[in-house]
Design an enzyme around this catalytic site. Sequence first.
Site, PDB file in Angstrom:
ATOM      1  CB  CYS A  95      -0.980  -0.069   1.172  1.00 40.62           C
ATOM      2  SG  CYS A  95      -2.381   1.034   0.971  1.00 40.62           S
ATOM      3  NE  ARG A 130      -8.766   5.233   3.587  1.00 45.25           N
ATOM      4  CZ  ARG A 130      -7.546   5.746   3.455  1.00 45.25           C
ATOM      5  NH1 ARG A 130      -7.379   6.880   2.807  1.00 45.25           N
ATOM      6  NH2 ARG A 130      -6.494   5.160   3.980  1.00 45.25           N
ATOM      7  CG  HIS A 194      -3.087  -3.479   4.420  1.00 44.93           C
ATOM      8  ND1 HIS A 194      -1.920  -2.863   4.780  1.00 44.93           N
ATOM      9  CD2 HIS A 194      -3.793  -2.551   3.725  1.00 44.93           C
ATOM     10  CE1 HIS A 194      -1.923  -1.617   4.345  1.00 44.93           C
ATOM     11  NE2 HIS A 194      -3.048  -1.391   3.689  1.00 44.93           N
TER      12      HIS A 194
END
Length: 249
Positions: A95, A130, A194
């Site tokens: 990320c 997002r 993640h």
Amino acid sequence: MVRDSVVRIGLVLPDVLGTYGDSGNATVLRKRLEWRGYRAEIVDLAVGETVPNSLDFYLLGGGEDRAQTLAVAHLTANPGMQEAASRGAVVLAICAGLQILGHDFTGTDGVTHRGLSLLDVRTTPGTAARAVGELLTTPDPALLTATMTGFENHQGHTKVGPNAKPLSKVVYGTGNGDGADGAYAGRVVGTYMHGPVLARNPAFADLLLSWAVGEPLAPLDIPVIEKLRDERKRAVQALANRRKRLLRF
Ligand code: GLN
């Protein structure tokens, strides 16, 4: 069998880059090596410390925009990881880590910051909401056959240039924002996953480890990991079905 040399895994700036359990990737690498009789050591490289160029593996995790600029400043002044990458050390970046390996990244405030130019990628804020949630992908078959699963939470969208390849195709989620997730060139690899990604994707962990140790690794049979993967895939399937229903009505 216990091998003589120690595989050294650098956890790069875990004090600023390490959201959502990304530091766990180092533990996964160490355990997967030890279970096969290799010796492994995790080296924490905090802000303010010199980054050695002698490690076998470098890991970078996620973080927010401010942490990213701090990380670039530190790694530019201490270029050990970049030197190691140029001689073939493995780099895995998650990320924010992926974003700072690129040429530049633009934050939500519209300011563009220089990256480390280790990967031919550029990041700008996505126009949609997002990206937060599960990410499911099929990796480049030149690398892996097993589906990849992870968790994403980011605003940035990443374009992969001609000197890198997308790591995988998105089945569910956002990833880079254009149908792909992550990027790789040689042994430098980045993803939006993640999770930590290496706990959720053992075949991916072993691919990177085989690059680091210079030989293929015997498979490890750990049923609980397959259970976790199945559970996460089912969760994504349920989310996809729900979205279809919502779209229909
Ligand atoms: N700040 C970056 C973004 O929002 C990275 C976020 C993260 O690492 N989770 O795109």
